[in-house]
Design a protein around this motif. Structure first.
Motif, PDB file in Angstrom:
ATOM      1  N   GLN A  88      27.423  35.762  10.387  1.00  0.00           N
ATOM      2  CA  GLN A  88      27.559  36.036  11.825  1.00  0.00           C
ATOM      3  C   GLN A  88      28.216  37.397  12.043  1.00  0.00           C
ATOM      4  O   GLN A  88      27.920  38.089  13.021  1.00  0.00           O
ATOM      5  CB  GLN A  88      28.383  34.941  12.499  1.00  0.00           C
ATOM      6  CG  GLN A  88      27.634  33.640  12.657  1.00  0.00           C
ATOM      7  CD  GLN A  88      28.431  32.606  13.423  1.00  0.00           C
ATOM      8  OE1 GLN A  88      29.304  32.924  14.227  1.00  0.00           O
ATOM      9  NE2 GLN A  88      28.147  31.342  13.167  1.00  0.00           N
ATOM     10  N   GLY A  89      29.111  37.774  11.129  1.00  0.00           N
ATOM     11  CA  GLY A  89      29.733  39.098  11.207  1.00  0.00           C
ATOM     12  C   GLY A  89      28.715  40.201  11.018  1.00  0.00           C
ATOM     13  O   GLY A  89      28.724  41.212  11.730  1.00  0.00           O
ATOM     14  N   SER A 136      37.253  42.246  16.302  1.00  0.00           N
ATOM     15  CA  SER A 136      36.889  41.060  17.074  1.00  0.00           C
ATOM     16  C   SER A 136      36.899  39.856  16.145  1.00  0.00           C
ATOM     17  O   SER A 136      36.342  39.898  15.048  1.00  0.00           O
ATOM     18  CB  SER A 136      35.495  41.213  17.689  1.00  0.00           C
ATOM     19  OG  SER A 136      35.087  39.982  18.264  1.00  0.00           O
ATOM     20  N   PRO A 176      32.209  42.127  20.469  1.00  0.00           N
ATOM     21  CA  PRO A 176      32.231  40.902  21.269  1.00  0.00           C
ATOM     22  C   PRO A 176      33.654  40.629  21.745  1.00  0.00           C
ATOM     23  O   PRO A 176      34.596  40.735  20.962  1.00  0.00           O
ATOM     24  CB  PRO A 176      31.760  39.815  20.292  1.00  0.00           C
ATOM     25  CG  PRO A 176      31.570  40.445  18.971  1.00  0.00           C
ATOM     26  CD  PRO A 176      31.799  41.907  19.093  1.00  0.00           C
ATOM     27  N   HIS A 195      32.459  43.642   8.351  1.00  0.00           N
ATOM     28  CA  HIS A 195      32.975  42.291   8.567  1.00  0.00           C
ATOM     29  C   HIS A 195      33.942  41.947   7.445  1.00  0.00           C
ATOM     30  O   HIS A 195      33.910  42.527   6.365  1.00  0.00           O
ATOM     31  CB  HIS A 195      31.860  41.259   8.702  1.00  0.00           C
ATOM     32  CG  HIS A 195      31.301  40.756   7.395  1.00  0.00           C
ATOM     33  ND1 HIS A 195      30.118  41.225   6.873  1.00  0.00           N
ATOM     34  CD2 HIS A 195      31.758  39.833   6.514  1.00  0.00           C
ATOM     35  CE1 HIS A 195      29.871  40.607   5.728  1.00  0.00           C
ATOM     36  NE2 HIS A 195      30.856  39.756   5.484  1.00  0.00           N
ATOM     37  N   MET A 209      24.575  44.190  16.031  1.00  0.00           N
ATOM     38  CA  MET A 209      24.386  44.180  17.483  1.00  0.00           C
ATOM     39  C   MET A 209      25.306  45.198  18.158  1.00  0.00           C
ATOM     40  O   MET A 209      24.935  45.815  19.169  1.00  0.00           O
ATOM     41  CB  MET A 209      24.624  42.777  18.043  1.00  0.00           C
ATOM     42  CG  MET A 209      23.557  41.766  17.623  1.00  0.00           C
ATOM     43  SD  MET A 209      21.880  42.223  18.121  1.00  0.00           S
ATOM     44  CE  MET A 209      21.972  41.906  19.884  1.00  0.00           C
ATOM     45  N   VAL A 210      26.500  45.382  17.608  1.00  0.00           N
ATOM     46  CA  VAL A 210      27.418  46.411  18.116  1.00  0.00           C
ATOM     47  C   VAL A 210      26.769  47.789  17.941  1.00  0.00           C
ATOM     48  O   VAL A 210      26.758  48.610  18.873  1.00  0.00           O
ATOM     49  CB  VAL A 210      28.781  46.344  17.376  1.00  0.00           C
ATOM     50  CG1 VAL A 210      29.604  47.603  17.627  1.00  0.00           C
ATOM     51  CG2 VAL A 210      29.558  45.114  17.811  1.00  0.00           C
ATOM     52  N   SER A 263      26.676  40.333  14.226  1.00  0.00           N
ATOM     53  CA  SER A 263      27.486  40.908  15.310  1.00  0.00           C
ATOM     54  C   SER A 263      27.680  42.409  15.115  1.00  0.00           C
ATOM     55  O   SER A 263      27.579  43.188  16.069  1.00  0.00           O
ATOM     56  CB  SER A 263      28.851  40.218  15.383  1.00  0.00           C
ATOM     57  OG  SER A 263      28.695  38.841  15.628  1.00  0.00           O
ATOM     58  N   GLN A 268      35.490  37.013  16.999  1.00  0.00           N
ATOM     59  CA  GLN A 268      34.434  36.113  17.467  1.00  0.00           C
ATOM     60  C   GLN A 268      33.520  35.556  16.361  1.00  0.00           C
ATOM     61  O   GLN A 268      33.245  34.367  16.347  1.00  0.00           O
ATOM     62  CB  GLN A 268      33.573  36.808  18.531  1.00  0.00           C
ATOM     63  CG  GLN A 268      34.291  37.075  19.829  1.00  0.00           C
ATOM     64  CD  GLN A 268      34.518  35.825  20.673  1.00  0.00           C
ATOM     65  OE1 GLN A 268      34.048  34.749  20.338  1.00  0.00           O
ATOM     66  NE2 GLN A 268      35.253  35.969  21.756  1.00  0.00           N
ATOM     67  N   PRO A 269      33.032  36.394  15.417  1.00  0.00           N
ATOM     68  CA  PRO A 269      32.104  35.829  14.423  1.00  0.00           C
ATOM     69  C   PRO A 269      32.775  34.770  13.543  1.00  0.00           C
ATOM     70  O   PRO A 269      33.914  34.939  13.119  1.00  0.00           O
ATOM     71  CB  PRO A 269      31.686  37.053  13.594  1.00  0.00           C
ATOM     72  CG  PRO A 269      31.971  38.229  14.470  1.00  0.00           C
ATOM     73  CD  PRO A 269      33.182  37.846  15.267  1.00  0.00           C
ATOM     74  N   SER A 329      19.879  39.378   8.611  1.00  0.00           N
ATOM     75  CA  SER A 329      20.668  39.742   9.794  1.00  0.00           C
ATOM     76  C   SER A 329      20.046  40.915  10.535  1.00  0.00           C
ATOM     77  O   SER A 329      20.018  40.940  11.766  1.00  0.00           O
ATOM     78  CB  SER A 329      22.105  40.100   9.377  1.00  0.00           C
ATOM     79  OG  SER A 329      22.768  38.974   8.841  1.00  0.00           O
TER      80      SER A 329
END
Length: 196
Positions: free
Chosen positions: A28-29, A20, A189, A157, A35-36, A32, A22-23, A65
């Motif tokens: 942010q990676g 993805s 995401p 990431h 969260m995954v 994310s 998105q991050p 994080s």
């Protein structure tokens, strides 16, 4: 097409099944990716899994994080060479097996250590029900030599500004895409309009 092609290339380079874009940064990676992992555990009825093991040598964004992702941090010590103390890792993974969500590991580490026991480390976490998040901040040391998706981690990431020289700072874009194994791919995401 360009975005999908880049995702495909990053999956190939890292040895993972899905990516993805998105991050927008490494931090942010991290968030994310965790969260995954959290979504994956929740989908299996294991929302109780909220412990994140983090080595004491980790970059400061790792525990931040994990806390932002709703996890509780348990620190694992390192030996005099900077490697994860595997005995302590095994002890803490076993102790928290019913609640273990993840291990965050930077590979190679922030101080340049390639954990020789990376496969064993990943197995310890998997045997206790957790997932392995790899901080790919130093992925430039691996590209073209080894694929993280092949030696144990479940998600990582990629700092494109470090690994692939995308300009960063001074107006340059931040990029922290995440790549993951097939079982985590449904929880990446996605774009709300453009479908895969």
């Amino acid at each position: 097409e360009v975005l999908h092609e880049l995702e495909e290339y990053l999956s190939i380079v890292t040895g993972f099944a899905g990516t993805s874009l998105q991050p927008n940064s490494g931090a942010q990676g991290e968030f994310s990716g965790l969260m995954v992992i959290r979504s994956y555990h929740e989908s299996r009825g294991e929302s109780n899994r909220n412990i994140c093991l983090i080595p004491s040598s980790a970059h400061g964004t790792n525990p931040a994080s994990a806390v932002m992702a709703g996890m509780r941090v348990v620190v694992v010590g390192t030996d005099k060479h900077g490697n994860i103390n595997k005995d302590e890792l095994r002890e803490k993974a076993t102790e928290h097996a019913d609640h273990l969500a993840a291990l965050m590991i930077t590979y190679p580490s922030t101080h340049g250590v390639f954990e020789e026991g990376i496969k064993e480390i990943c197995k310890i976490i998997h045997d206790n029900g957790g997932q392995v998040y790899m901080d790919g901040a130093n992925l430039n040391a691996l590209v073209g030599i080894a694929k993280p998706g092949k030696f144990g981690p479940d998600v990582c990431h990629i700092n494109l500004h470090k690994t692939f020289c995308i300009p960063h700072g001074g107006g340059g874009p931040g990029m922290g895409p995440i790549a993951c194994k097939k079982h985590l791919d449904p929880y990446l995401p996605k774009h709300e309009v453009i479908k895969d």
